[in-house]
Design a protein around this motif. Structure first.
Motif, PDB file in Angstrom:
ATOM      1  N   VAL A   1       0.861  -1.190   0.000  1.00 18.47           N
ATOM      2  CA  VAL A   1       0.000   0.000   0.000  1.00 18.47           C
ATOM      3  C   VAL A   1       0.891   1.231   0.000  1.00 18.47           C
ATOM      4  CG1 VAL A   1      -1.940  -1.104   1.185  1.00 18.47           C
ATOM      5  CG2 VAL A   1      -0.173  -0.018   2.539  1.00 18.47           C
ATOM      6  N   TYR A   2       0.479   2.234  -0.745  1.00 15.02           N
ATOM      7  CA  TYR A   2       1.307   3.458  -0.748  1.00 15.02           C
ATOM      8  C   TYR A   2       0.439   4.697  -0.573  1.00 15.02           C
ATOM      9  CZ  TYR A   2       0.235   3.701  -5.833  1.00 15.02           C
ATOM     10  OH  TYR A   2      -0.382   3.726  -7.061  1.00 15.02           O
ATOM     11  N   ASP A   3       1.100   5.745  -0.059  1.00 13.26           N
ATOM     12  CA  ASP A   3       0.476   7.052   0.132  1.00 13.26           C
ATOM     13  C   ASP A   3       1.528   8.031  -0.405  1.00 13.26           C
ATOM     14  OD1 ASP A   3      -0.697   9.377   0.956  1.00 13.26           O
ATOM     15  OD2 ASP A   3      -1.243   8.640   2.948  1.00 13.26           O
TER      16      ASP A   3
ATOM     17  N   SER B   1      -4.787   2.545  -3.727  1.00 14.45           N
ATOM     18  CA  SER B   1      -3.318   2.490  -3.798  1.00 14.45           C
ATOM     19  C   SER B   1      -2.855   1.168  -3.178  1.00 14.45           C
ATOM     20  CB  SER B   1      -2.760   3.676  -3.028  1.00 14.45           C
ATOM     21  OG  SER B   1      -3.379   3.741  -1.760  1.00 14.45           O
TER      22      SER B   1
ATOM     23  N   LYS C   1      12.116   3.878  -4.264  1.00 14.18           N
ATOM     24  CA  LYS C   1      12.811   4.881  -3.447  1.00 14.18           C
ATOM     25  C   LYS C   1      13.294   6.059  -4.283  1.00 14.18           C
ATOM     26  CE  LYS C   1      14.306   1.858   0.289  1.00 14.18           C
ATOM     27  NZ  LYS C   1      15.386   0.963   0.785  1.00 14.18           N
TER      28      LYS C   1
ATOM     29  N   MET D   1      10.150   8.203  -4.814  1.00 12.92           N
ATOM     30  CA  MET D   1       9.552   8.789  -3.617  1.00 12.92           C
ATOM     31  C   MET D   1      10.310   9.990  -3.065  1.00 12.92           C
ATOM     32  SD  MET D   1       8.936   5.268  -1.475  1.00 12.92           S
ATOM     33  CE  MET D   1       8.322   6.073   0.016  1.00 12.92           C
TER      34      MET D   1
ATOM     35  N   GLU E   1      11.012  10.470   0.480  1.00 13.72           N
ATOM     36  CA  GLU E   1      10.848   9.644   1.673  1.00 13.72           C
ATOM     37  C   GLU E   1      10.428  10.436   2.907  1.00 13.72           C
ATOM     38  OE1 GLU E   1      13.257   6.169   2.455  1.00 13.72           O
ATOM     39  OE2 GLU E   1      14.128   6.300   0.455  1.00 13.72           O
ATOM     40  N   GLU E   2      10.605  11.765   2.859  1.00 13.12           N
ATOM     41  CA  GLU E   2      10.160  12.552   4.026  1.00 13.12           C
ATOM     42  C   GLU E   2       8.672  12.909   3.935  1.00 13.12           C
ATOM     43  OE1 GLU E   2      12.218  13.387   1.686  1.00 13.12           O
ATOM     44  OE2 GLU E   2      11.548  15.283   0.819  1.00 13.12           O
ATOM     45  N   GLU E   3       8.066  12.615   2.770  1.00 18.96           N
ATOM     46  CA  GLU E   3       6.631  12.928   2.604  1.00 18.96           C
ATOM     47  C   GLU E   3       5.801  11.681   2.299  1.00 18.96           C
ATOM     48  OE1 GLU E   3       7.461  16.921  -0.021  1.00 18.96           O
ATOM     49  OE2 GLU E   3       5.589  15.815  -0.401  1.00 18.96           O
ATOM     50  N   ASP E   4       6.400  10.758   1.533  1.00 15.91           N
ATOM     51  CA  ASP E   4       5.644   9.608   1.028  1.00 15.91           C
ATOM     52  C   ASP E   4       5.836   8.376   1.922  1.00 15.91           C
ATOM     53  OD1 ASP E   4       5.052  11.270  -1.108  1.00 15.91           O
ATOM     54  OD2 ASP E   4       6.678  10.477  -2.362  1.00 15.91           O
ATOM     55  N   SER E   5       4.905   7.424   1.720  1.00 19.89           N
ATOM     56  CA  SER E   5       4.957   6.211   2.547  1.00 19.89           C
ATOM     57  C   SER E   5       4.568   4.993   1.710  1.00 19.89           C
ATOM     58  CB  SER E   5       3.954   6.369   3.693  1.00 19.89           C
ATOM     59  OG  SER E   5       3.725   5.143   4.348  1.00 19.89           O
ATOM     60  N   VAL E   6       5.381   3.935   1.825  1.00 17.50           N
ATOM     61  CA  VAL E   6       5.036   2.643   1.212  1.00 17.50           C
ATOM     62  C   VAL E   6       5.117   1.601   2.321  1.00 17.50           C
ATOM     63  CG1 VAL E   6       5.756   0.842  -0.416  1.00 17.50           C
ATOM     64  CG2 VAL E   6       5.922   3.252  -1.081  1.00 17.50           C
ATOM     65  N   ILE E   7       4.080   0.794   2.440  1.00 16.28           N
ATOM     66  CA  ILE E   7       4.087  -0.276   3.437  1.00 16.28           C
ATOM     67  C   ILE E   7       3.889  -1.610   2.719  1.00 16.28           C
ATOM     68  CG2 ILE E   7       3.006  -1.206   5.521  1.00 16.28           C
ATOM     69  CD1 ILE E   7       1.954   1.598   6.153  1.00 16.28           C
TER      70      ILE E   7
END
Lengths: 87, 87
Positions: free
Chosen positions: B6-8, B31, B50, B53, B55-61
């Motif tokens: 899942v990503y944001d 997503s 990576k 992205m 990385e300081e704003e986006d998120s992938v789990i």
């Protein structure tokens, strides 16, 4: 059991769904929740969710794992809601 | 192994991320992606992710399960993209 719940809900219904899911699981990102839950509580959550949803437009997917340790979690980037922050 | 991703992601980067994830996994909703993938291919996907992205704003789990059969999936409402439809 440990579950991951993701939803794709129409804009007018999404706030209600967010509030509902927050009562049972941990919000982790966008429309994604995770957490430990019993079969009974999950049934309860889903029966209320069905009343909120328009099943011909909306979608809820639940991934169930019998135990959290069977699921390894990797996070890249920021953790939108680390599990220890209570909002 | 079987994964749920899942990503944001920030609006300006999300299309690139969608295209990337589609090369490796099945899009199922919003997503959210799922599918069978090797450790090597997952590393490859995440190293490219990576680069896309912030990385300081986006998120992938990523949730990893050693075997799909350890994950039970329940769908309520419509299936936004049933696995057998190829877009």
């Amino acid at each position: 059991m440990y579950v991951i719940l993701v939803y794709d809900i129409g804009e007018r219904r999404v706030t209600k769904m967010l509030k509902l899911c927050r009562q049972y699981l941990n919000w982790i990102q966008n429309s994604v929740f995770e957490g430990e839950i019993t079969e009974v509580k999950l049934k309860e959550l889903l029966s209320v969710a069905k009343k909120i949803m328009k099943e011909e437009e909306d979608s809820v997917i639940i991934f169930k794992s019998r135990d959290e340790k069977w699921l390894e979690k990797e996070i890249i980037g920021i953790e939108k809601n680390s599990l220890d922050t209570i909002i």
